[in-house]
Design an enzyme around this catalytic site. Sequence first.
Site, mmCIF file in Angstrom:
data_model
loop_
_atom_site.group_PDB
_atom_site.id
_atom_site.type_symbol
_atom_site.label_atom_id
_atom_site.label_comp_id
_atom_site.label_asym_id
_atom_site.label_seq_id
_atom_site.Cartn_x
_atom_site.Cartn_y
_atom_site.Cartn_z
ATOM 1 N N ARG A 166 46.293 23.651 52.649
ATOM 2 C CA ARG A 166 45.140 24.005 51.668
ATOM 3 C C ARG A 166 43.920 23.897 52.112
ATOM 4 N NH1 ARG A 166 47.913 20.993 46.459
ATOM 5 N NH2 ARG A 166 49.448 22.754 45.995
ATOM 6 N N TYR A 180 34.157 5.146 48.525
ATOM 7 C CA TYR A 180 35.522 5.791 48.422
ATOM 8 C C TYR A 180 36.515 4.840 48.806
ATOM 9 C CZ TYR A 180 32.921 10.257 47.552
ATOM 10 O OH TYR A 180 32.052 11.101 46.750
ATOM 11 N N GLN A 235 23.157 16.976 45.918
ATOM 12 C CA GLN A 235 24.648 16.902 45.646
ATOM 13 C C GLN A 235 25.186 16.824 44.003
ATOM 14 O OE1 GLN A 235 28.790 14.676 46.770
ATOM 15 N NE2 GLN A 235 27.558 15.596 48.663
ATOM 16 N N HIS A 270 23.926 7.822 46.241
ATOM 17 C CA HIS A 270 24.835 8.348 45.429
ATOM 18 C C HIS A 270 24.717 8.746 44.000
ATOM 19 C CE1 HIS A 270 29.659 8.127 45.766
ATOM 20 N NE2 HIS A 270 29.099 9.126 44.861
ATOM 21 N N GLY A 291 38.405 18.991 40.104
ATOM 22 C CA GLY A 291 39.158 18.191 40.338
ATOM 23 C C GLY A 291 40.601 18.556 40.224
ATOM 24 N N ASN A 297 23.427 13.646 42.322
ATOM 25 C CA ASN A 297 23.753 13.283 40.860
ATOM 26 C C ASN A 297 22.142 12.703 40.386
ATOM 27 O OD1 ASN A 297 26.410 13.279 40.678
ATOM 28 N ND2 ASN A 297 26.595 11.610 41.682
HETATM 29 N N1 LIG Z 1 28.687 12.940 44.748
HETATM 30 C C1 LIG Z 1 29.574 12.426 43.849
HETATM 31 O O1 LIG Z 1 29.298 11.624 42.861
HETATM 32 C C2 LIG Z 1 30.900 13.083 43.984
HETATM 33 C C3 LIG Z 1 31.887 12.830 42.929
HETATM 34 C C4 LIG Z 1 33.154 13.374 43.197
HETATM 35 C C5 LIG Z 1 33.520 14.091 44.323
HETATM 36 N N2 LIG Z 1 32.418 14.062 45.366
HETATM 37 C C6 LIG Z 1 32.832 15.013 46.561
HETATM 38 O O2 LIG Z 1 33.448 15.943 46.230
HETATM 39 C C7 LIG Z 1 34.827 16.106 46.964
HETATM 40 C C8 LIG Z 1 35.592 16.810 46.233
HETATM 41 O O3 LIG Z 1 35.939 16.498 44.992
HETATM 42 P P1 LIG Z 1 37.292 16.643 44.477
HETATM 43 O O4 LIG Z 1 38.548 16.211 45.269
HETATM 44 O O5 LIG Z 1 37.262 16.308 42.852
HETATM 45 O O6 LIG Z 1 37.374 18.363 44.716
HETATM 46 P P2 LIG Z 1 38.208 19.661 43.882
HETATM 47 O O7 LIG Z 1 38.702 20.317 45.316
HETATM 48 O O8 LIG Z 1 37.597 20.120 42.843
HETATM 49 O O9 LIG Z 1 39.699 18.937 43.438
HETATM 50 C C9 LIG Z 1 40.630 18.276 44.433
HETATM 51 C C10 LIG Z 1 41.912 18.273 43.700
HETATM 52 O O10 LIG Z 1 42.352 19.610 43.410
HETATM 53 C C11 LIG Z 1 43.787 19.712 43.836
HETATM 54 N N3 LIG Z 1 43.858 21.088 44.280
HETATM 55 C C12 LIG Z 1 43.189 21.711 45.058
HETATM 56 N N4 LIG Z 1 43.751 23.143 45.471
HETATM 57 C C13 LIG Z 1 44.913 23.130 44.752
HETATM 58 C C14 LIG Z 1 45.875 23.925 44.425
HETATM 59 N N5 LIG Z 1 45.793 25.076 45.128
HETATM 60 N N6 LIG Z 1 47.166 23.704 43.923
HETATM 61 C C15 LIG Z 1 46.968 22.410 43.159
HETATM 62 N N7 LIG Z 1 46.245 21.635 43.203
HETATM 63 C C16 LIG Z 1 45.189 21.876 44.203
HETATM 64 C C17 LIG Z 1 43.844 18.666 44.947
HETATM 65 O O11 LIG Z 1 45.339 18.074 44.854
HETATM 66 P P3 LIG Z 1 46.020 18.043 46.309
HETATM 67 O O12 LIG Z 1 45.567 17.066 47.018
HETATM 68 O O13 LIG Z 1 47.671 17.924 45.781
HETATM 69 O O14 LIG Z 1 45.873 19.406 46.959
HETATM 70 C C18 LIG Z 1 43.135 17.517 44.535
HETATM 71 O O15 LIG Z 1 43.778 16.642 43.592
HETATM 72 C C19 LIG Z 1 35.144 14.636 47.010
HETATM 73 O O16 LIG Z 1 36.109 14.225 48.196
HETATM 74 C C20 LIG Z 1 33.956 13.890 47.361
HETATM 75 O O17 LIG Z 1 33.475 14.217 48.798
HETATM 76 C C21 LIG Z 1 31.121 13.790 45.120
#
Ligand SMILES: NC(=O)c1ccc[n+]([C@@H]2O[C@H](COP(=O)([O-])OP(=O)(O)OC[C@H]3O[C@@H](n4cnc5c(N)ncnc54)[C@H](OP(=O)(O)O)[C@@H]3O)[C@@H](O)[C@H]2O)c1
Length: 303
Positions: A273, A57, A180, A128, A214, A159
């Site tokens: 949030r 990351y 995960q 991962h 996302g 994955n």
């Molecule tokens: N294992 C893997 O391969 C893998 C892959 C991807 C992710 N992950 C893990 O999963 C975590 C979460 O992934 P993610 O960030 O994609 O999760 P997510 O919570 O599905 O999406 C986050 C995105 O949504 C936006 N968002 C959330 N609430 C919102 C709202 N009320 N209004 C507008 N926009 C909103 C956020 O923007 P704002 O910041 O502007 O709120 C951010 O850009 C990662 O940090 C990581 O730890 C793991």
Amino acid sequence: MTNALPIARDARIGPFTAGRIAYGCWRFAGSTPDEATAKIEAALSVGANLIDTAAIYGFGDPGFGAAEEKLGGVLKAQPGLRDQIVLVTKAGIHPPLPYDSRAENLIDSCSGSLKRLETDRIDVFLIHRPDLLASYDEVAEALTHLRAAGKIREAGVSNFTPAQTRALQSKLDFPLVVSQPEFSAVHTDPLTDGTTDLAQELGLALMAWSPLAGGRLVSGQRGEPGSVEARVLAVLDEIASENGVGIDHAALAWVLAHPAASFAIIGTQSPDRIRDSVRALDVKLSRRDWYAVLEAARGEPMP
Ligand SMILES: NC(=O)c1ccc[n+]([C@@H]2O[C@H](COP(=O)([O-])OP(=O)(O)OC[C@H]3O[C@@H](n4cnc5c(N)ncnc54)[C@H](OP(=O)(O)O)[C@@H]3O)[C@@H](O)[C@H]2O)c1
């Protein structure tokens, strides 16, 4: 008997217990030290004590390891925080290879993570993504070594297909504790590819990544006409209105109402949030609501 699906506030992850909203650090590497501290404090203030990161990351801008370094800065400045957190990190992604889960690399990667995170142990260390060129024997050798050395408490996978998870488990003399996968109301494969079944069979804590797709499953989004997002958002919008919450809360509740889904890892960069996300735990979803979202995702009624 109440009609609402139960959504407990905490769940088990190996020997640990954590709040069911987890905080993910994928988008976190660009934070200033103060911003990083504010995000982690916001998460802990609402019981979101499961913190998910990975060596990769930050890759690109600002760089490999940058998210771990940022979190490590927070933990170094406030040493008391470490014991309040269940800390998950991951190893094995190395662009442009893209994957390397040879034993030596996993062991080196863990050492790098420990340094960057300013800690002496990783609570749960995940592979991962599956490295198709690494044998399960060598991945198991690395995890066994790291666990015996006390550098990691527990291990898990991300994955991995159910067959890959089983193959790795067959080479270990301790249980994996985490699976995960990507799981959200628009990415429902884990319900049908055996992932949620295996998690229940083996007692794996399932950590759903990108539970808001996302940012595609939040209030204000409508989706392209005719798309899976548009269909799912329409149903989530009704559930959100009935509950007086945002679409994001309804989407998180939908994930957490499944009996195998232990944690939803959110990735917002807004402390407000993060704090607000736990409203998802109070959403009342009926059995009909839950299946209506799944039917919208499928684009057809259940058989
Ligand atoms: N294992 C893997 O391969 C893998 C892959 C991807 C992710 N992950 C893990 O999963 C975590 C979460 O992934 P993610 O960030 O994609 O999760 P997510 O919570 O599905 O999406 C986050 C995105 O949504 C936006 N968002 C959330 N609430 C919102 C709202 N009320 N209004 C507008 N926009 C909103 C956020 O923007 P704002 O910041 O502007 O709120 C951010 O850009 C990662 O940090 C990581 O730890 C793991």
